[in-house]
Design an enzyme around this catalytic site. Structure first.
Site, PDB file in Angstrom:
ATOM      1  N   PHE A   1       0.748  -1.146   0.042  1.00 35.02           N
ATOM      2  CA  PHE A   1      -0.015  -0.053   0.023  1.00 35.02           C
ATOM      3  C   PHE A   1       0.701   1.081  -0.118  1.00 35.02           C
ATOM      4  CE2 PHE A   1      -1.976   3.565   2.348  1.00 35.02           C
ATOM      5  CZ  PHE A   1      -3.007   3.651   1.453  1.00 35.02           C
TER       6      PHE A   1
ATOM      7  N   ARG B   1      -8.292  12.204  17.201  1.00 31.02           N
ATOM      8  CA  ARG B   1      -7.468  11.369  16.286  1.00 31.02           C
ATOM      9  C   ARG B   1      -8.326  10.142  16.055  1.00 31.02           C
ATOM     10  NH1 ARG B   1      -3.173  13.532  14.152  1.00 31.02           N
ATOM     11  NH2 ARG B   1      -1.846  14.533  15.641  1.00 31.02           N
TER      12      ARG B   1
ATOM     13  N   GLU C   1       3.677  24.238  11.083  1.00 38.69           N
ATOM     14  CA  GLU C   1       2.637  23.263  11.544  1.00 38.69           C
ATOM     15  C   GLU C   1       2.218  24.096  13.095  1.00 38.69           C
ATOM     16  OE1 GLU C   1       0.871  20.769  11.007  1.00 38.69           O
ATOM     17  OE2 GLU C   1       1.926  20.066   9.241  1.00 38.69           O
TER      18      GLU C   1
ATOM     19  N   GLU D   1      -1.748  25.191  13.265  1.00 44.43           N
ATOM     20  CA  GLU D   1      -2.452  24.438  14.485  1.00 44.43           C
ATOM     21  C   GLU D   1      -2.860  25.383  15.460  1.00 44.43           C
ATOM     22  OE1 GLU D   1      -0.998  20.554  15.485  1.00 44.43           O
ATOM     23  OE2 GLU D   1      -0.989  19.956  13.552  1.00 44.43           O
TER      24      GLU D   1
ATOM     25  N   GLU E   1      -9.526  19.157  10.425  1.00 47.91           N
ATOM     26  CA  GLU E   1      -9.024  19.341  11.827  1.00 47.91           C
ATOM     27  C   GLU E   1      -9.844  19.711  13.032  1.00 47.91           C
ATOM     28  OE1 GLU E   1      -4.190  19.525  11.003  1.00 47.91           O
ATOM     29  OE2 GLU E   1      -5.262  21.412  10.849  1.00 47.91           O
TER      30      GLU E   1
END
Length: 185
Positions: A14, A63, A91, A95, A139
């Site tokens: 994968f 999550r 990030e 975030e 998110e």
């Protein structure tokens, strides 16, 4: 040091956006053959930040793989060829909204070296300036400022179980915060 095994065959089962799963048929130094499953990951970063003295910036982050909310440091995956320091700056801003005037590399960890190739670099963000987050679609993140002593208690009582967060906070307490472990970050 053991001899490196010989890879007899390698197959990608994968390949996704963030990870690839490979199956390796190997011959060990003792001549025995076996199979290993390897998850290839391009690397990631996490950011330890203290917007206020003695208070660490954490996130409540849904999550999907865990099926629950996790309390953790701001973090993200490197884009292909991206510098880890640049990724940490990006990030943190995306975030949390905070911009760092300075980023210092604190430590590197390998979250699950038995199956995962991920290299995760943890940065200390300093000279913070608040701004609006620019979170990606989907998110579900909430910034939380937590006193350091409470964050350590959250590790002890199991409210913080995320490996990068545990490693960063305990590293900070042990090597940077000084006697008592509270520190005035």
């Amino acid at each position: 040091m053991p001899d490196e095994p010989e890879i007899l065959a390698r197959r990608t089962v994968f390949a996704g956006r963030k990870v690839a799963l490979e199956v390796h048929h190997i011959r060990a130094a003792d001549g025995r053959e076996t199979t290993r499953e390897v998850i290839r990951h391009g690397g990631s970063v996490a950011i330890l930040a203290f917007p206020e003295p003695g208070r660490v910036l954490l996130e409540k982050n849904w999550r999907y793989a865990m099926g629950r909310e996790v309390i953790e440091l701001p973090a993200g995956t490197l884009d292909e060829g991206e510098d880890p320091r640049a990724c940490a700056a990006r990030e943190l801003a995306e975030e949390t909204g905070y911009r760092a005037g300075r980023l210092e590399s604190l430590l590197v960890i390998h979250p699950s070296p038995g199956v995962l190739s991920e290299r995760l670099e943890i940065f200390l963000a300093e000279d913070l300036a608040p701004d609006e987050p620019e979170r990606e679609a989907g998110e579900q993140i909430e910034n939380v400022l937590v006193p350091l002593d409470e964050a350590y208690q959250m590790i002890r009582d199991g409210r913080i179980t995320d490996a990068k967060t545990v490693a960063a906070l305990l590293f900070w307490r042990t090597f940077r915060a000084g006697p008592g472990g509270g520190g005035d970050a």
